[in-house]
Design a protein around this motif. Structure first.
Motif, short mmCIF file in Angstrom:
data_model
loop_
_atom_site.label_atom_id
_atom_site.label_comp_id
_atom_site.label_asym_id
_atom_site.label_seq_id
_atom_site.Cartn_x
_atom_site.Cartn_y
_atom_site.Cartn_z
N ARG A 17 0.84 -1.21 0.00
CA ARG A 17 0.00 0.00 0.00
C ARG A 17 0.87 1.25 0.00
N ILE A 18 1.97 1.22 0.77
CA ILE A 18 2.87 2.38 0.81
C ILE A 18 3.53 2.57 -0.55
N ALA A 19 3.97 1.47 -1.17
CA ALA A 19 4.60 1.57 -2.48
C ALA A 19 3.65 2.16 -3.51
N ILE A 20 2.41 1.72 -3.50
CA ILE A 20 1.42 2.23 -4.46
C ILE A 20 1.14 3.70 -4.19
N ASP A 21 0.93 4.05 -2.93
CA ASP A 21 0.57 5.43 -2.60
C ASP A 21 1.70 6.41 -2.87
N THR A 22 2.94 5.98 -2.73
CA THR A 22 4.09 6.87 -2.97
C THR A 22 4.59 6.81 -4.41
N GLY A 23 4.22 5.77 -5.14
CA GLY A 23 4.75 5.57 -6.48
C GLY A 23 6.17 5.03 -6.49
N LEU A 24 6.69 4.64 -5.32
CA LEU A 24 8.05 4.09 -5.22
C LEU A 24 7.96 2.58 -5.37
N THR A 40 -9.14 -1.26 -7.76
CA THR A 40 -9.34 0.13 -8.13
C THR A 40 -8.15 0.62 -8.96
N ASP A 41 -8.32 1.74 -9.63
CA ASP A 41 -7.28 2.27 -10.52
C ASP A 41 -5.96 2.44 -9.77
N GLY A 42 -4.91 1.91 -10.37
CA GLY A 42 -3.57 2.04 -9.80
C GLY A 42 -3.20 0.97 -8.81
N ASP A 43 -4.18 0.22 -8.32
CA ASP A 43 -3.89 -0.83 -7.34
C ASP A 43 -3.44 -2.13 -8.01
N PHE A 44 -2.65 -2.89 -7.30
CA PHE A 44 -2.25 -4.21 -7.78
C PHE A 44 -1.89 -5.07 -6.58
N ASP A 45 -1.74 -6.35 -6.82
CA ASP A 45 -1.31 -7.27 -5.77
C ASP A 45 -0.23 -8.17 -6.32
N LEU A 46 0.57 -8.71 -5.41
CA LEU A 46 1.71 -9.53 -5.79
C LEU A 46 1.73 -10.82 -4.98
N ALA A 47 2.17 -11.88 -5.61
CA ALA A 47 2.51 -13.12 -4.92
C ALA A 47 3.74 -13.71 -5.58
N TRP A 58 3.55 10.41 3.83
CA TRP A 58 4.68 9.65 3.29
C TRP A 58 5.79 10.56 2.77
N GLU A 59 5.43 11.78 2.38
CA GLU A 59 6.43 12.71 1.84
C GLU A 59 7.12 13.53 2.93
N ALA A 60 6.73 13.34 4.17
CA ALA A 60 7.37 14.09 5.26
C ALA A 60 8.82 13.67 5.42
N PRO A 61 9.68 14.57 5.87
CA PRO A 61 11.06 14.16 6.16
C PRO A 61 11.07 13.01 7.16
N ASP A 82 15.98 10.99 2.94
CA ASP A 82 14.84 10.16 2.61
C ASP A 82 13.56 10.71 3.22
N THR A 83 12.48 10.55 2.49
CA THR A 83 11.17 10.79 3.07
C THR A 83 10.80 9.62 3.96
N LEU A 84 9.76 9.81 4.76
CA LEU A 84 9.29 8.74 5.63
C LEU A 84 8.87 7.53 4.80
N GLY A 85 8.14 7.77 3.71
CA GLY A 85 7.70 6.66 2.86
C GLY A 85 8.86 5.89 2.29
N ALA A 86 9.86 6.60 1.77
CA ALA A 86 11.03 5.93 1.18
C ALA A 86 11.78 5.12 2.23
N ALA A 87 11.91 5.67 3.43
CA ALA A 87 12.64 4.96 4.50
C ALA A 87 11.92 3.68 4.88
N LEU A 88 10.59 3.72 4.94
CA LEU A 88 9.83 2.54 5.33
C LEU A 88 9.73 1.51 4.20
N LEU A 89 10.14 1.89 3.00
CA LEU A 89 10.16 0.95 1.88
C LEU A 89 11.54 0.33 1.66
N ALA A 90 12.47 0.54 2.58
CA ALA A 90 13.77 -0.13 2.46
C ALA A 90 13.54 -1.62 2.24
#
Length: 354
Positions: free
Chosen positions: A74-81, A152-159, A209-212, A222-230
């Motif tokens: 969800r974080i990856a989709i919402d941030t586009g990262l 919904t538009d832009g959403d996806f799932d992975l396995a 997610w875009e907060a420092p 790094d933004t908060l979103g990017a850091a949590l997507l390590a």
């Protein structure tokens, strides 16, 4: 078949076959870059072929694992990262395989979305290929499902689905013994578990997610979103080297359930893991999450990896050699405790998370 003035096409219903074909062409180089001995066919067939004999096995036992990325997606989709969630997908599968003593050989992915974006899917799958390269596994196939009305538009799932092998008689765990040393390998962050709680903590903090990043201490931008997507660390190659060194009795991948729930999976009911929480420093990301949520220590230890991504139970006489092998392979190795004889709770803690 008669002509119809208002004839529909599959594309009118929301499924674009041409986009699917374009995706396959785009990802072929990434998949090809993961080739290894044993691969017999590339993308495009109805199934992937792999020759175990060509991979060097004489009497192999097959081991399989499947997993997803969870709500980290969800974080990856919402941030586009999107470039590293594929690494997470591979890691969650192949790190499990190596706990059985198996070498990951091949990987397949499942990508499902409402409307296929070639760029979005390609970025994810190129990340999967990177994870496969880190693990030494071949990406030999997968499935891209375009399912309008399901997402919904832009959403996806992975396995993900990984297959590995080992020679017969080499499976882990073997019988653990009191006195065995517990070596912890440092995690690269939250990895891919506990993200429903992570997302709740972030929402309650009022940060976007875009907060420092509040726990980077000025070390990065790094933004908060990017850091949590390590991305999740892939331990396969160092762990296999450790197994070849000798003395490794069991390996536990510290995923959902943390140390509290995962270590007992590789211990018998006569052995207890005594963990010294003072044996490592709690990484800043966990310090922030725990402090922000007011999490009790016991809750943190059964939710997050708390800085330890993999644990090896090693014969005491081999611990020094195994630790040196892992360090040489690039791992941060921590002596986090030992096994003792006993019953009751399979994991006992002393010290505190700090």
């Amino acid at each position: 078949m008669p002509n119809h003035p208002n004839a529909l096409t599959y594309k009118d219903a929301g499924v674009d076959i041409d986009a699917g074909n374009a995706l396959v062409e785009r990802i072929k180089p990434a998949a090809k870059s993961t080739d290894r001995p044993g691969v017999m066919a590339g993308l495009g067939g109805f199934g992937g072929l792999f020759d175990l004999k060509a991979a060097g096995y004489s009497d192999p036992v097959i081991v399989a694992a499947t997993d997803g990325v969870g709500t980290k997606l969800r974080i990856a989709i919402d941030t586009g990262l999107l470039d590293t969630v594929g690494i997470d997908l591979v890691a969650m599968c192949v790190n499990d395989l190596v706990c059985q003593g198996a070498e990951p050989l091949l990987f397949l992915d499942y990508f499902a979305t409402g409307k296929l974006s070639v760029d979005q899917a390609a970025r994810v799958i190129e990340g999967i290929a990177e994870g496969c390269r880190q693990a030494g596994a071949a990406l030999i196939g997968g499935e891209t499902a375009e399912m309008p009305g399901m997402y919904t538009d832009g959403d996806f799932d992975l396995a993900g689905f990984a297959v590995g092998a080992m020679e017969r008689g080499q499976a882990l765990p073997v019988v653990t013994r009191p006195g065995d040393v517990l070596l912890g390998l440092a995690s690269s962050g939250v990895h891919s578990n506990g993200y429903s709680l992570v997302r709740r903590i972030v929402a309650d903090s009022g940060l976007g997610w875009e907060a420092p990043c509040p726990f980077s201490a000025g070390e990065t931008v790094d933004t908060l979103g990017a850091a949590l997507l390590a991305p999740t660390r892939i331990y396969v190659k160092p762990a296999l080297e450790a197994i070849r060194t000798g003395g490794v009795r069991a390996i536990a991948h510290i995923t959902g359930g943390g140390l509290t729930e995962n270590l007992p999976r590789v211990l018998d009911n006569q052995t207890v893991a005594e963990i010294d929480l003072d044996g490592w420093a709690l990484p800043p990301v966990f310090r922030w999450l725990i402090g922000q949520a007011g999490l009790a220590e016991a809750e943190a230890l059964k939710t997050f990896n708390c800085g330890i991504g993999l644990v090896l139970a090693v014969a005491s006489e081999a611990a020094g050699t195994v630790a040196a092998t892992l360090t040489e392979a690039g791992e941060s190795v921590l002596h986090i405790g030992a096994l003792v004889a006993g019953e009751g709770p399979a994991v006992r803690y002393r010290g505190t998370l700090e």
